[in-house]
Design a protein around this motif. Structure first.
Motif, mmCIF file in Angstrom:
data_model
loop_
_atom_site.group_PDB
_atom_site.id
_atom_site.type_symbol
_atom_site.label_atom_id
_atom_site.label_comp_id
_atom_site.label_asym_id
_atom_site.label_seq_id
_atom_site.Cartn_x
_atom_site.Cartn_y
_atom_site.Cartn_z
ATOM 1 N N GLU A 1 -1.339 8.197 5.770
ATOM 2 C CA GLU A 1 -2.401 7.272 6.173
ATOM 3 C C GLU A 1 -1.930 5.829 6.044
ATOM 4 N N LYS A 2 -1.229 5.545 4.955
ATOM 5 C CA LYS A 2 -0.727 4.180 4.754
ATOM 6 C C LYS A 2 0.290 3.804 5.823
ATOM 7 N N GLN A 3 1.178 4.756 6.163
ATOM 8 C CA GLN A 3 2.167 4.483 7.195
ATOM 9 C C GLN A 3 1.493 4.214 8.539
ATOM 10 N N ARG A 4 0.490 5.025 8.856
ATOM 11 C CA ARG A 4 -0.236 4.844 10.125
ATOM 12 C C ARG A 4 -0.917 3.482 10.166
ATOM 13 N N ILE A 5 -1.515 3.073 9.051
ATOM 14 C CA ILE A 5 -2.187 1.773 8.989
ATOM 15 C C ILE A 5 -1.164 0.652 9.153
ATOM 16 N N HIS A 6 -0.026 0.776 8.479
ATOM 17 C CA HIS A 6 1.012 -0.247 8.573
ATOM 18 C C HIS A 6 1.454 -0.431 10.019
ATOM 19 N N GLU A 7 1.706 0.655 10.715
ATOM 20 C CA GLU A 7 2.146 0.576 12.109
ATOM 21 C C GLU A 7 1.049 -0.021 12.998
ATOM 22 N N TRP A 8 -0.196 0.336 12.713
ATOM 23 C CA TRP A 8 -1.327 -0.187 13.489
ATOM 24 C C TRP A 8 -1.469 -1.694 13.288
ATOM 25 N N LEU A 9 -1.327 -2.145 12.051
ATOM 26 C CA LEU A 9 -1.434 -3.575 11.761
ATOM 27 C C LEU A 9 -0.303 -4.359 12.419
ATOM 28 N N ARG A 10 0.889 -3.799 12.386
ATOM 29 C CA ARG A 10 2.019 -4.482 12.990
ATOM 30 C C ARG A 10 1.832 -4.636 14.499
ATOM 31 N N ALA A 11 1.395 -3.574 15.144
ATOM 32 C CA ALA A 11 1.164 -3.645 16.589
ATOM 33 C C ALA A 11 0.075 -4.660 16.916
ATOM 34 N N LEU A 12 -0.987 -4.680 16.107
ATOM 35 C CA LEU A 12 -2.077 -5.636 16.321
ATOM 36 C C LEU A 12 -1.564 -7.065 16.183
ATOM 37 N N TRP A 13 -0.759 -7.314 15.146
ATOM 38 C CA TRP A 13 -0.244 -8.660 14.893
ATOM 39 C C TRP A 13 0.562 -9.181 16.075
ATOM 40 N N PHE A 14 1.499 -8.380 16.563
ATOM 41 C CA PHE A 14 2.349 -8.861 17.650
ATOM 42 C C PHE A 14 1.591 -8.954 18.973
ATOM 43 N N GLU A 15 0.634 -8.072 19.189
ATOM 44 C CA GLU A 15 -0.143 -8.143 20.424
ATOM 45 C C GLU A 15 -0.975 -9.424 20.460
ATOM 46 N N CYS A 16 -1.588 -9.769 19.334
ATOM 47 C CA CYS A 16 -2.359 -11.019 19.281
ATOM 48 C C CYS A 16 -1.434 -12.233 19.371
ATOM 49 N N SER A 17 -0.314 -12.190 18.656
ATOM 50 C CA SER A 17 0.598 -13.339 18.634
ATOM 51 C C SER A 17 1.129 -13.672 20.019
#
Length: 230
Positions: free
Chosen positions: A169-185
């Protein structure tokens, strides 16, 4: 505390400051902050009932009230200058990802209370250096005081909540947050068009800031895992 004062009284204090009517950067930032406040208010309302602790639900309810107040102040700031928020929102990808997320609510709390609110605090500080509108600076300081409290809530609540999650679950959240960060940036040059803010500069900044947020996430109990750079 400024956040519990009547809206009219707070706005009057801001409006009494000199206004740089044609500060295009302040106007652009106010529009982006307005849309961010509205997104956060809606998200707090949607998440509230998914948290087990009554104190956490109360904190989200209070934060939602703060965000609605901030949005109203930013809207007045723009209206006083004959401006409206841009159609393009920096956080549009976050809104879409929040709605689609089916995992633990801690993912959205991390996005909001660590990354988005934390980055908003940094933007507020930078904005006061690069804009020349005293009225905007007063509004920025008022909002930043509340956002610091929102970040503090996340840092208190999230470590124990993350401890209860599985490694997958933590790994999935980490990957989701990273994708969100770069998509917004990647939307920065679109929503804040400046001659120096090209794709290369944006990407370099986003990677450097993601290293910072990765370290913050790890301190809270969300290790880096195997998510590498894009």
């Amino acid at each position: 505390m400024a956040s519990v004062r009547p809206l009219e009284a707070v706005w009057q204090e801001i409006a009494e400051r000199p206004a740089a009517r044609h500060d295009s950067l302040a106007i652009s930032l106010a529009g982006q902050f307005l849309q961010g406040e509205e997104l956060t208010a809606l998200t707090c309302s949607a998440l509230r009932d998914r948290l087990p602790l009554a104190s956490a639900r109360a904190s989200l309810a209070l934060q939602g009230e703060d965000e609605h107040r901030h949005a109203a102040l930013y809207r007045r700031y723009l209206e006083a200058r004959g401006a409206r928020p841009d159609a393009a929102s920096l956080l549009a990808p976050a809104a879409e990802r929040f709605l689609a997320w089916q995992g633990p609510p801690e993912a959205i709390l991390l996005a909001l209370h660590v990354i988005i609110e934390g980055e908003a605090l940094a933007f507020q500080e930078q904005a006061r250096h690069y804009t020349n509108c005293p009225s905007f600076a007063a509004l920025s300081r008022l909002v930043a005081a509340d956002e610091a409290r929102h970040v503090a809530f996340g840092r208190i609540y999230l470590p124990a909540a993350l401890w209860a999650l599985t490694p997958s679950e933590k790994q999935r959240i980490h990957e989701w947050l990273r994708a969100l960060w770069f998509e917004c940036s990647e939307r920065l040059p679109q929503v804040l068009p400046r001659p120096w803010l090209g794709r290369f500069v944006t990407r370099h900044w986003a990677e450097r800031r993601w290293d910072h947020w990765q370290a913050q996430l790890a301190e809270l109990g969300l290790p880096t895992g195997n998510a590498g750079r894009q």
